[in-house]
Design a protein around this motif. Sequence first.
Motif, short mmCIF file in Angstrom:
data_model
loop_
_atom_site.label_atom_id
_atom_site.label_comp_id
_atom_site.label_asym_id
_atom_site.label_seq_id
_atom_site.Cartn_x
_atom_site.Cartn_y
_atom_site.Cartn_z
N ASN A 195 59.07 -6.42 46.17
CA ASN A 195 59.05 -5.27 45.76
C ASN A 195 60.31 -4.30 46.17
O ASN A 195 60.63 -3.33 46.63
CB ASN A 195 58.00 -4.30 46.86
N GLN A 196 61.34 -5.08 45.72
CA GLN A 196 62.97 -4.62 45.78
C GLN A 196 63.13 -3.30 45.45
O GLN A 196 63.79 -2.38 46.05
CB GLN A 196 63.75 -5.54 44.96
N THR A 197 62.46 -2.55 44.36
CA THR A 197 62.65 -1.19 44.09
C THR A 197 62.17 -0.35 45.13
O THR A 197 62.55 1.02 45.01
CB THR A 197 61.86 -0.74 42.60
N LYS A 198 61.17 -0.63 46.02
CA LYS A 198 60.59 0.20 46.91
C LYS A 198 61.54 -0.04 48.35
O LYS A 198 61.23 0.96 49.11
CB LYS A 198 59.18 -0.18 47.33
N LEU A 245 64.33 -10.45 57.01
CA LEU A 245 63.75 -9.36 56.32
C LEU A 245 64.21 -8.97 54.85
O LEU A 245 63.85 -8.28 54.10
CB LEU A 245 64.34 -7.87 57.06
N GLN A 246 65.25 -10.17 54.41
CA GLN A 246 65.73 -9.93 52.95
C GLN A 246 66.22 -8.92 52.42
O GLN A 246 65.77 -8.29 51.43
CB GLN A 246 64.46 -10.61 52.04
N THR A 247 66.78 -8.16 53.50
CA THR A 247 67.44 -6.66 52.99
C THR A 247 68.91 -6.85 53.50
O THR A 247 69.37 -7.63 54.41
CB THR A 247 66.57 -5.85 53.69
N ASP A 248 69.74 -5.95 53.13
CA ASP A 248 71.10 -5.73 53.38
C ASP A 248 71.21 -4.90 54.50
O ASP A 248 72.47 -4.81 55.05
CB ASP A 248 71.83 -5.14 52.05
N TYR A 249 70.28 -4.15 54.82
CA TYR A 249 70.33 -3.00 56.07
C TYR A 249 69.34 -2.92 56.53
O TYR A 249 68.11 -2.98 55.93
CB TYR A 249 71.16 -1.74 55.54
N ILE A 250 69.27 -2.53 58.02
CA ILE A 250 68.30 -2.06 58.77
C ILE A 250 68.56 -0.49 59.07
O ILE A 250 69.43 -0.07 59.50
CB ILE A 250 67.97 -2.84 60.06
#
Length: 350
Positions: free
Chosen positions: A76-79, A119-124
């Motif tokens: 759900n990358q757009t979310k 988390l497969q994200t660039d930032y927390i």
Amino acid sequence: MKFSKLGSSNIDVSRVCLGSMTWGLQNSQQEANQQIDFALSKGINFIDTAELYPVPPSGEKYGLTETYIGNWINANQTKRKDIILASKIAGAGLPYIRNGGIITGEAVIQSVDASLKRLQTDYIDLYQLHWPNRTSPHFSKHRPNKINFTNVDRQQESAQMLEILQALKLCMDAGKIRHCGLSDDTTWGINEYLKLSEQYALPKMVAIQNEFNLLHNKDWPYLIENCVHEDIAFLPWSPLAGGMLSGKYLNGARPEGSRWTMAQRNGLFRATEQCDLAIQQYAKIAADAGITTAQLALNWCDNVDGVTSTIIGATSLNQLEENIAAFDLTLSEQTLSAVDQVIKTYPAPF
């Protein structure tokens, strides 16, 4: 859904924060996905996790909750931009996490990178210290002389805090985290970090999450007053006291599959006769008001002055729906007065 400012940050978070510590043990990936989707549909934008999760923690499951969330984000990358994602670095004591060592600057940098990967994200959005390096008065250590403050090396603790803040700044400068916060800490811990931040031009802690509920409200008034005036978000965790305030553990009951049927790292320290007596009274108050005991406890927590967002958890969608609905209720003065009387009778039942 109502929103509050996350301390001194520029972030607005929902008054309900979706906790995740059951995902990976009591809940599957599919169930975690369903909970996230349902929470977002109800206007919740705040999700809290930790490298330690799921709970009860184990070396076998370590990091799995973050992995579940990462799988949802990847699908759900757009979310991703629609959620405020919080995670935590574990403190000392667990041999399978950095050999049980304390939080250091190096540990912060390593843990942020590891969490970002899971988390497969660039930032927390909010990165928190799960518990301090020194022993703090949490997990049934809040009674007088359960811990010893006078033997603590204040200068050493402060030096460790400075090193942690410097590492957090490096992570923020690199765009890996947006803000930092505390968990299971004290008024002194908050203020020492604030002092160091100002003295050395380092990031300011914007939030603290501590256990806070009808059975355990020691942070009122002193720590919460400090949070209000220092612009620190106060985020209650375990607003149902480990599930006790749902009433499901009354009279020694242990429903199949419930958390209390699993080995607990700190034991069942909340399971006291005084807690049972208090919960029985809360159950009657809730029944008289036409709501569940859990809803009474959650709504009360949300309406404590100074609370920013309450961290809730559930093992089923039905539980999650019931819990979220609690925040739309309005308790009568009669109900609130009855609750206050129980708090006076059982001010510290565990």
